[in-house]
Design an enzyme around this catalytic site. Sequence first.
Site, PDB file in Angstrom:
ATOM      1  N   GLY A 190       0.724  -1.114  -0.007  1.00 19.44           N
ATOM      2  CA  GLY A 190      -0.137  -0.154   0.087  1.00 19.44           C
ATOM      3  C   GLY A 190       0.788   1.343  -0.088  1.00 19.44           C
ATOM      4  N   ASP A 191       2.119   1.438   0.510  1.00 26.30           N
ATOM      5  CA  ASP A 191       2.887   2.619   0.362  1.00 26.30           C
ATOM      6  C   ASP A 191       4.328   2.261  -0.015  1.00 26.30           C
ATOM      7  OD1 ASP A 191       3.950   5.102   0.597  1.00 26.30           O
ATOM      8  OD2 ASP A 191       3.655   5.140   2.938  1.00 26.30           O
ATOM      9  N   ALA A 192       4.333   1.342  -1.101  1.00 26.23           N
ATOM     10  CA  ALA A 192       5.775   0.734  -1.410  1.00 26.23           C
ATOM     11  C   ALA A 192       6.596   1.670  -2.187  1.00 26.23           C
ATOM     12  CB  ALA A 192       5.339  -0.562  -2.254  1.00 26.23           C
ATOM     13  N   ASN A 196      10.436   2.526   1.786  1.00 27.23           N
ATOM     14  CA  ASN A 196       9.703   1.580   2.229  1.00 27.23           C
ATOM     15  C   ASN A 196      10.338   0.081   1.965  1.00 27.23           C
ATOM     16  OD1 ASN A 196       8.567   3.227   4.387  1.00 27.23           O
ATOM     17  ND2 ASN A 196       6.484   3.408   3.172  1.00 27.23           N
TER      18      ASN A 196
END
Length: 291
Positions: A190-192, A196
């Site tokens: 979801g927040d790649a 991250n």
Amino acid sequence: MSRNEALRAVARHVGTEATGGRGLGGETTLVTLADDRRVVAKRGAGARATQAEAAGLRWLAEHGDVPVPAVHGADDEWIVLDYVAPGAPGIAAAESFGRGLAALHLRGAPAFGSPPPGGPVDAWMGLAPMRNEEHADWPTFYARHRVEPYVRTCVDAGLLDRGQAAVFDEVCARLPELAGPPEPPARLHGDAWSGNVHWAADGRVWLIDPAAYGGHRETDLAMLRLFGTPLLDHVLGAYADAARDAGAPLADGWTGRVDLHQLFPLLMHAAVFGGGYAGQALAAARAALRA
């Protein structure tokens, strides 16, 4: 942030005395335990933020497809995680990560917009609120909960005018045709973005700081492209091979839909940080309509 608060949070969740700590930036502290282990204590934006991160990490870790830090505990303010020492990017790690990410996505989710088990519907992506509400199809979910709320925020903040907002309205109206062939919901990080994607000293790529939910796998792939993930061609090549070998190849034309899937992170960044992100989001919306 008080270092002593972080040490107390670690002792509470790990059950071992914390003997020292140093800041890693922002609201994150690297803490050393009496038994010489090291853990990370992060202060979240609120109870939903810490609960969402903890639930997301556990969901992503369920089958071991991609390594993620173990969660020692979370409360309304703090989450305590294993520390993963950093390393350098490498081709073998990139390709292993690509294969693992394909497997992770194919684990699936109950619906588009479903939160991780035990995770809140009202969650967070970084500093931005993010609603995870289940829908039967991806275009409806993406329009209602990943595009339209942030466009409204940008209009209210004067970052987009009504005419520019109409471009996003057109994208949302045409999403069923722009989205490509229907796919089942994927299990997303979801927040790649590249920050991250953690290249570790153990020679592997770890995923950290998730904003996990059930979504479209092309969204994670588009996020990897957004801020320059190292060795991305190797990651994506291995991903495509693994997806094809699993009988779920990426749909034709997926690279032409990158702008569509980047709308959410760009709009979210515009809503939080302002600056040039609103212009980038508008350019991506126009490119999505031309694709």
